[in-house]
Scaffold this active site. Structure first.
Site, PDB file in Angstrom:
ATOM      1  N   GLY A 227      -3.329   2.600   5.234  1.00  0.00           N
ATOM      2  CA  GLY A 227      -3.943   1.699   6.207  1.00  0.00           C
ATOM      3  C   GLY A 227      -3.344   0.302   6.173  1.00  0.00           C
TER       4      GLY A 227
ATOM      5  N   HIS B 107       1.580   3.552  16.460  1.00  0.00           N
ATOM      6  CA  HIS B 107       1.523   2.154  16.020  1.00  0.00           C
ATOM      7  C   HIS B 107       1.614   1.213  17.221  1.00  0.00           C
ATOM      8  CE1 HIS B 107       2.214   1.772  11.483  1.00  0.00           C
ATOM      9  NE2 HIS B 107       1.919   3.042  11.689  1.00  0.00           N
ATOM     10  N   ARG B 108       2.600   1.452  18.076  1.00  0.00           N
ATOM     11  CA  ARG B 108       2.837   0.584  19.229  1.00  0.00           C
ATOM     12  C   ARG B 108       1.626   0.563  20.164  1.00  0.00           C
ATOM     13  NH1 ARG B 108       7.226   2.954  21.328  1.00  0.00           N
ATOM     14  NH2 ARG B 108       8.635   1.822  19.980  1.00  0.00           N
ATOM     15  N   ASN B 109       1.012   1.718  20.388  1.00  0.00           N
ATOM     16  CA  ASN B 109      -0.102   1.812  21.335  1.00  0.00           C
ATOM     17  C   ASN B 109      -1.368   1.111  20.873  1.00  0.00           C
ATOM     18  OD1 ASN B 109       1.483   3.220  23.133  1.00  0.00           O
ATOM     19  ND2 ASN B 109       0.823   5.221  22.383  1.00  0.00           N
TER      20      ASN B 109
ATOM     21  N   ALA C 182      13.990   6.481  16.191  1.00  0.00           N
ATOM     22  CA  ALA C 182      12.993   7.513  16.479  1.00  0.00           C
ATOM     23  C   ALA C 182      13.535   8.636  17.353  1.00  0.00           C
ATOM     24  CB  ALA C 182      11.787   6.870  17.167  1.00  0.00           C
TER      25      ALA C 182
ATOM     26  N   PRO D 180      11.729  -2.746  11.573  1.00  0.00           N
ATOM     27  CA  PRO D 180      13.001  -2.181  11.123  1.00  0.00           C
ATOM     28  C   PRO D 180      12.833  -0.699  10.826  1.00  0.00           C
ATOM     29  CG  PRO D 180      11.980  -3.414   9.344  1.00  0.00           C
ATOM     30  CD  PRO D 180      11.080  -3.538  10.551  1.00  0.00           C
ATOM     31  N   GLY D 181      13.932   0.023  10.793  1.00  0.00           N
ATOM     32  CA  GLY D 181      13.814   1.417  10.371  1.00  0.00           C
ATOM     33  C   GLY D 181      14.648   2.389  11.144  1.00  0.00           C
TER      34      GLY D 181
ATOM     35  N   GLY E  59       0.835  -1.198   0.000  1.00  0.00           N
ATOM     36  CA  GLY E  59       0.000   0.000   0.000  1.00  0.00           C
ATOM     37  C   GLY E  59       0.864   1.240   0.000  1.00  0.00           C
ATOM     38  N   GLY E  60       0.241   2.355  -0.282  1.00  0.00           N
ATOM     39  CA  GLY E  60       0.932   3.632  -0.274  1.00  0.00           C
ATOM     40  C   GLY E  60       1.034   4.187   1.143  1.00  0.00           C
TER      41      GLY E  60
END
Length: 178
Positions: free
Chosen positions: A12, A53-55, A40, A36-37, A7-8
């Site tokens: 979602g 995302h984590r929450n 933060a 990965p990435g 997805g872009g």
């Protein structure tokens, strides 16, 4: 079952992948979330995205922020795993191998693909779809788009199911046989 979720940006795809892996397992079954990435700590806005995302993930899921997804898949091949996302992994791999201009990431990509193909549990891989955007104006941007397009095609070939998420809605590209 291996699933590739494409997805872009802001399509979602991550949320869909999280829901899909949760629905494929028994309630309360653990999931390993490999993220990965970029670090933060250097970017407060990126840190907020990661926290969001984590929450939203269930508390019984474990999260590991690592660029060595291949080693993690080998270490625990029987633990349901979600990798979010391959674009971030590829960026790190290109950087680690100093391959932005003329190096190669063929070996680490081949190793990751072989490890994913041998993975024995549920595996969901999230990746940006580069084919829906403009051609990057820089050589490194074009290199990333080319490498990610190739990686996505190879991952799709080894997956049982491939979906494209647009506006939060999944379109089956390669429907599951089950």
């Amino acid at each position: 079952m291996r699933t590739l979720v494409l997805g872009g940006i802001r399509s979602g795809k991550s949320r869909w992948a999280e829901e899909a892996i949760a629905e494929s397992l028994a309630p309360g079954e653990p999931v390993r979330y490999l993220a990965p990435g970029l670090c933060a700590q250097a970017d407060p806005e990126w840190a907020q995205r990661i926290a969001k995302h984590r929450n939203r993930r269930p508390r019984h899921w474990s999260t590991l922020e690592t660029d060595d997804i291949t080693a993690q898949l080998r270490q625990s091949p029987d633990v349901p795993t979600l990798i979010d996302d391959l674009g971030a992994w590829l960026t790190s791999t290109l950087e680690h191998h100093r391959a932005w201009e003329n190096g190669s990431v063929e070996a680490p990509v081949r190793d990751m693909l072989a490890t994913a193909a041998a993975f024995r549990s549920t595996l969901v891989l999230v990746s940006p779809e580069v084919g829906l955007t403009v051609v990057p104006a820089t050589a490194s941007g074009r290199r990333f788009a080319d490498e990610l397009g190739s990686l996505n095609q190879q991952v799709a070939a080894l997956c049982d199911r491939v979906v494209l998420v647009v506006a939060g809605q999944a379109v089956a590209i390669k429907p599951s046989a089950t």
